[in-house]
Write a protein that holds these residues in place. Structure first.
Motif, PDB file in Angstrom:
ATOM      1  N   ARG A 124       0.753  -1.294   0.033  1.00 40.45           N
ATOM      2  CA  ARG A 124       0.032  -0.041   0.127  1.00 40.45           C
ATOM      3  C   ARG A 124       0.913   1.365   0.001  1.00 40.45           C
ATOM      4  N   LEU A 140      -7.552  -1.816  -6.662  1.00 42.98           N
ATOM      5  CA  LEU A 140      -6.781  -0.992  -5.503  1.00 42.98           C
ATOM      6  C   LEU A 140      -7.172   0.293  -4.794  1.00 42.98           C
ATOM      7  N   PHE A 145      -5.457   1.942  -1.637  1.00 41.60           N
ATOM      8  CA  PHE A 145      -4.144   2.662  -2.287  1.00 41.60           C
ATOM      9  C   PHE A 145      -4.074   3.962  -2.623  1.00 41.60           C
TER      10      PHE A 145
END
Length: 236
Positions: A124, A140, A145
């Protein structure tokens, strides 16, 4: 005479419908340009299914993924492939047939010993290259993220990895091999660090919602017939 007329009408309808269909895809290991024509294993399946269904003169165009996706969302009579069938997309398209299953891995430069990733949490903090409007970007983002760097396509994304502008990129193995060959890079210089098991997805061909159901069903039946006859080689 009636039978002949019916066949003529059916042929005319088929030609008209074929001319109306736009087929769009992106540049991948399974769909790519060769001598100005879109080819590749997935394209071979799509062309065969279209021909089997009576759509014999359809042009296939290759675009950046975000553009192809936007066309399929907003325009009638657009067939897009390879598109991941996800819950978020289920009601946005008319699904015409599964082409393959794909698995993504996070890759880094092998020389980057400072990048240590053994879990999604560990990945991350890094800069991750993604393609705009792609299923990998959405996955993501959902997983927190914050350092996602957008590109228009796989080639641009891979070049950013090679140049050190991103730390990680999510790619299938087939695309990595193709991109290494295209940029004359030793594939040992990039290495997978994490398999994104939750992102293993089925890739389909799908029509835009504004496409007539009869057109969708014709392609479904044609593709199903090809598979039942064993005339398609599985895409790896």
């Amino acid at each position: 005479m009636r039978i002949v007329l019916a066949l003529i009408v059916l042929l005319a309808v088929s030609v008209a419908q074929a001319q109306e269909i736009q087929v769009v895809t992106e540049d991948t290991a399974y769909t790519y340009l060769e001598k100005g024509r879109v080819v590749g294993p997935a394209t071979q399946h799509v062309r065969a299914a279209l021909a089997r269904s009576g759509f014999s003169d359809v042009r296939v165009d290759l675009y950046p993924w975000a553009r192809a996706y936007a066309m399929a969302l907003s325009q009638p009579n657009v067939l897009i492939y390879l598109i991941a069938r996800t819950p978020e997309r289920e009601d946005r398209f008319k699904w015409a047939g599964e082409l393959m299953r794909i698995q993504y891995h996070l890759y880094k430069l092998a020389a980057r010993e400072d990048i240590v990733v053994d879990s999604l949490d560990a990945a991350r903090p890094y800069r991750v290259g993604v393609m705009r409007s792609d299923v990998r970007q959405h996955y993501l983002q959902r997983n927190g993220f914050a350092q996602l760097v957008e590109s228009s396509g796989n080639e641009e994304n891979f070049q950013k990895l090679l140049a050190g502008r991103v730390d990680l990129v999510p790619l299938p193995r087939g695309d990595v091999a193709r991109l290494c060959a295209r940029f004359e890079v030793d594939c040992r210089s990039v290495t997978p660090v994490l398999t994104l098991d939750a992102l293993t997805v089925d890739l389909y061909m799908a029509f835009s919602l504004a496409t007539d159901d009869a057109v969708v069903e014709r392609l479904r039946l044609g593709y199903a017939a090809l598979k039942a006859e064993g005339r398609l080689v599985a895409i790896d």
